[in-house]
Design a protein around this motif. Structure first.
Motif, mmCIF file in Angstrom:
data_model
loop_
_atom_site.group_PDB
_atom_site.id
_atom_site.type_symbol
_atom_site.label_atom_id
_atom_site.label_comp_id
_atom_site.label_asym_id
_atom_site.label_seq_id
_atom_site.Cartn_x
_atom_site.Cartn_y
_atom_site.Cartn_z
ATOM 1 N N HIS A 195 0.857 -1.185 0.077
ATOM 2 C CA HIS A 195 -0.246 -0.078 0.168
ATOM 3 C C HIS A 195 0.943 1.392 -0.095
ATOM 4 O O HIS A 195 0.468 2.262 -0.725
ATOM 5 C CB HIS A 195 -1.013 -0.126 1.195
ATOM 6 N N HIS A 196 1.946 1.272 0.913
ATOM 7 C CA HIS A 196 2.588 2.390 1.019
ATOM 8 C C HIS A 196 3.471 2.609 -0.345
ATOM 9 O O HIS A 196 3.818 3.580 -0.858
ATOM 10 C CB HIS A 196 3.786 2.372 2.053
ATOM 11 N N LEU A 197 4.088 1.535 -1.159
ATOM 12 C CA LEU A 197 4.775 1.663 -2.175
ATOM 13 C C LEU A 197 3.821 2.108 -3.388
ATOM 14 O O LEU A 197 4.220 2.852 -3.986
ATOM 15 C CB LEU A 197 5.403 0.145 -2.561
ATOM 16 N N ARG A 198 2.629 1.593 -3.309
ATOM 17 C CA ARG A 198 1.757 2.164 -4.348
ATOM 18 C C ARG A 198 1.352 3.619 -4.344
ATOM 19 O O ARG A 198 1.325 4.445 -5.147
ATOM 20 C CB ARG A 198 0.322 1.513 -4.278
ATOM 21 N N LYS A 199 1.047 4.030 -2.941
ATOM 22 C CA LYS A 199 1.138 5.642 -2.747
ATOM 23 C C LYS A 199 2.256 6.416 -3.237
ATOM 24 O O LYS A 199 2.028 7.332 -3.620
ATOM 25 C CB LYS A 199 1.005 5.553 -1.207
ATOM 26 N N LYS A 200 3.381 5.933 -3.077
ATOM 27 C CA LYS A 200 4.694 6.544 -3.436
ATOM 28 C C LYS A 200 4.895 6.537 -4.614
ATOM 29 O O LYS A 200 5.450 7.441 -5.368
ATOM 30 C CB LYS A 200 5.743 6.392 -2.545
ATOM 31 N N LEU A 201 4.554 5.375 -5.312
ATOM 32 C CA LEU A 201 5.209 5.107 -6.641
ATOM 33 C C LEU A 201 4.266 4.884 -7.828
ATOM 34 O O LEU A 201 4.494 4.955 -9.104
ATOM 35 C CB LEU A 201 6.204 3.805 -6.669
ATOM 36 N N GLY A 202 2.936 5.119 -7.456
ATOM 37 C CA GLY A 202 1.809 4.968 -8.448
ATOM 38 C C GLY A 202 0.950 3.618 -8.120
ATOM 39 O O GLY A 202 1.609 2.643 -7.857
ATOM 40 N N SER A 203 -0.164 3.844 -8.234
ATOM 41 C CA SER A 203 -1.004 2.618 -7.869
ATOM 42 C C SER A 203 -1.126 1.429 -8.831
ATOM 43 O O SER A 203 -1.482 0.304 -8.487
ATOM 44 C CB SER A 203 -2.427 3.028 -7.870
ATOM 45 N N ASP A 204 -0.633 1.796 -10.148
ATOM 46 C CA ASP A 204 -0.624 0.614 -11.017
ATOM 47 C C ASP A 204 0.716 0.052 -10.995
ATOM 48 O O ASP A 204 1.174 -0.978 -12.213
ATOM 49 C CB ASP A 204 -0.921 1.222 -12.410
ATOM 50 N N LEU A 205 1.690 0.298 -10.350
ATOM 51 C CA LEU A 205 3.029 -0.240 -10.395
ATOM 52 C C LEU A 205 3.066 -1.831 -10.017
ATOM 53 O O LEU A 205 3.635 -2.694 -10.481
ATOM 54 C CB LEU A 205 4.169 0.465 -9.563
ATOM 55 N N ILE A 206 2.752 -2.196 -8.873
ATOM 56 C CA ILE A 206 2.480 -3.478 -8.253
ATOM 57 C C ILE A 206 1.069 -4.125 -8.352
ATOM 58 O O ILE A 206 0.228 -3.795 -8.031
ATOM 59 C CB ILE A 206 2.874 -3.541 -6.721
ATOM 60 N N ARG A 207 1.014 -5.109 -9.012
ATOM 61 C CA ARG A 207 -0.296 -5.879 -9.481
ATOM 62 C C ARG A 207 -0.611 -7.154 -8.292
ATOM 63 O O ARG A 207 0.689 -7.963 -7.846
ATOM 64 C CB ARG A 207 -0.166 -6.706 -10.684
ATOM 65 N N THR A 208 -1.459 -7.249 -7.680
ATOM 66 C CA THR A 208 -1.806 -8.099 -6.893
ATOM 67 C C THR A 208 -2.313 -9.435 -7.722
ATOM 68 O O THR A 208 -3.022 -9.576 -8.581
ATOM 69 C CB THR A 208 -3.017 -7.670 -5.789
ATOM 70 N N VAL A 209 -1.649 -10.607 -7.374
ATOM 71 C CA VAL A 209 -1.983 -11.924 -8.033
ATOM 72 C C VAL A 209 -2.878 -12.623 -6.736
ATOM 73 O O VAL A 209 -2.057 -13.084 -5.934
ATOM 74 C CB VAL A 209 -0.943 -12.849 -8.582
ATOM 75 N N ARG A 210 -3.930 -12.596 -6.630
ATOM 76 C CA ARG A 210 -4.748 -13.122 -5.641
ATOM 77 C C ARG A 210 -4.543 -14.416 -5.121
ATOM 78 O O ARG A 210 -4.504 -15.304 -6.070
ATOM 79 C CB ARG A 210 -6.141 -12.933 -5.744
ATOM 80 N N GLY A 211 -4.287 -14.584 -3.844
ATOM 81 C CA GLY A 211 -4.039 -15.884 -3.263
ATOM 82 C C GLY A 211 -2.407 -16.519 -3.430
ATOM 83 O O GLY A 211 -2.205 -17.495 -3.288
ATOM 84 N N VAL A 212 -1.753 -15.731 -4.290
ATOM 85 C CA VAL A 212 -0.431 -16.108 -4.600
ATOM 86 C C VAL A 212 0.486 -14.938 -4.097
ATOM 87 O O VAL A 212 1.413 -15.245 -3.357
ATOM 88 C CB VAL A 212 -0.085 -16.192 -6.081
ATOM 89 N N GLY A 213 0.587 -13.902 -4.515
ATOM 90 C CA GLY A 213 1.656 -12.923 -4.308
ATOM 91 C C GLY A 213 1.337 -11.451 -5.071
ATOM 92 O O GLY A 213 0.303 -11.142 -5.466
ATOM 93 N N TYR A 214 2.451 -10.894 -5.480
ATOM 94 C CA TYR A 214 2.501 -9.777 -6.049
ATOM 95 C C TYR A 214 3.461 -9.933 -7.107
ATOM 96 O O TYR A 214 4.394 -10.365 -7.445
ATOM 97 C CB TYR A 214 2.950 -8.420 -5.117
ATOM 98 N N ARG A 215 3.320 -8.861 -8.209
ATOM 99 C CA ARG A 215 4.145 -8.814 -9.478
ATOM 100 C C ARG A 215 4.173 -7.237 -9.963
ATOM 101 O O ARG A 215 3.470 -6.538 -9.934
ATOM 102 C CB ARG A 215 3.472 -9.578 -10.586
ATOM 103 N N ILE A 216 5.536 -7.116 -10.469
ATOM 104 C CA ILE A 216 5.762 -5.843 -11.291
ATOM 105 C C ILE A 216 6.166 -6.397 -12.366
ATOM 106 O O ILE A 216 6.784 -7.018 -12.941
ATOM 107 C CB ILE A 216 7.051 -4.951 -10.494
ATOM 108 N N GLU A 217 5.302 -5.574 -13.476
ATOM 109 C CA GLU A 217 5.573 -5.926 -15.021
ATOM 110 C C GLU A 217 6.827 -5.664 -15.506
ATOM 111 O O GLU A 217 7.193 -4.535 -14.820
ATOM 112 C CB GLU A 217 4.231 -5.597 -15.715
ATOM 113 N N LYS A 218 7.235 -6.101 -16.400
ATOM 114 C CA LYS A 218 8.409 -5.392 -17.231
ATOM 115 C C LYS A 218 8.074 -4.445 -17.743
ATOM 116 O O LYS A 218 7.023 -4.280 -18.486
ATOM 117 C CB LYS A 218 9.050 -6.762 -18.148
ATOM 118 N N ALA A 219 9.129 -3.582 -18.058
ATOM 119 C CA ALA A 219 8.465 -2.220 -18.712
ATOM 120 C C ALA A 219 8.346 -2.679 -20.272
ATOM 121 O O ALA A 219 9.273 -3.505 -20.909
ATOM 122 C CB ALA A 219 9.697 -1.306 -18.476
ATOM 123 N N GLY A 220 7.493 -2.176 -20.894
ATOM 124 C CA GLY A 220 7.213 -2.445 -22.313
ATOM 125 C C GLY A 220 8.315 -1.653 -23.127
ATOM 126 O O GLY A 220 8.235 -2.159 -24.274
#
Length: 220
Positions: A195-220
């Motif tokens: 939550h803090h990272l999203r607030k500081k770096l943008g809400s779309d940076l870190i994606r939630t994979v429900r029941g597993v963990g989190y992911r940052i997508e590779k830059a396009g």
């Protein structure tokens, strides 16, 4: 970075543990070769810092067993044995680097970062995704050129996610990287950091994979 420290000298081991922890690393410490082999078999670490002169099982035996089972865990040998033959023996047994005692903590940290970078196949010391830049050596983060203040836990978690960009990082791995064996983890700790990272770096940076963990997508 989560480090398995294997050192039977209690004074030296505690000094290394404290020093590395102050630099932002998570350090789990064991004092004999049998415990080192057991820990490396069942838990996931980013680096092993290994003394050679250990009780119960020597450092070289620990290293040989690690490589025999196919582990690619980076290993940095710490030892008072500084002859050419000892260095060659350790490197030929599967060590990735060698540091003779006494040593400077700053050099140990630099070698740890280099081994981590090499294990990931990265040439650059910095982790970059678009206009987000994380510098492990300077312990700094910038977004579009502006510095971003992160807590130690936020920095560690962001480093882990950037290192694995494009892949899901399981929640358990996040907890182990942040705390190792030392602390009990509150059930919502990871969510708070994210939550803090999203607030500081943008809400779309870190994606939630429900029941597993989190992911940052590779830059396009």
């Amino acid at each position: 970075m989560r480090i398995l420290l294997v050192e039977d000298d209690l004074l030296l081991g505690d000094g290394i543990r404290v020093g590395l922890s102050q630099e932002g690393y998570t350090v789990d410490w064991v004092t004999d070769g049998v415990a080192a082999s057991a820990a490396a078999e069942v838990e996931e670490f980013d680096l092993m810092v290994l003394d050679l002169g250990l009780p119960k099982r020597s450092g070289l035996e620990v290293l040989a067993a690690l490589r025999d089972r196919g582990s690619s865990l980076p290993v940095l040998i710490l030892t008072a044995r500084d002859t050419l033959g000892d260095r060659v023996q350790g490197l030929d047994a599967g060590a990735d680097d060698y540091l003779s005692k006494p040593f400077d903590l700053e050099e140990l940290c630099a070698r740890a970062r280099a081994l981590r970078r090499r294990a990931q196949g990265r040439a650059s010391p910095k982790l970059v995704r678009g206009d987000l830049v994380l510098d492990p050596a300077a312990h700094s983060v910038t977004l579009a050129g502006s510095p971003v203040a992160l807590s130690a836990g936020e920095f560690t978690l962001l480093s882990l996610l950037l290192e694995h960009a494009g892949r899901v990082v399981p929640r358990e791995r996040m907890e182990q990287t942040l705390y190792g064996w030392v602390k009990e983890v509150d059930s919502n700790t990871i969510e708070v950091y994210v939550h803090h990272l999203r607030k500081k770096l943008g809400s779309d940076l870190i994606r939630t994979v429900r029941g597993v963990g989190y992911r940052i997508e590779k830059a396009g």
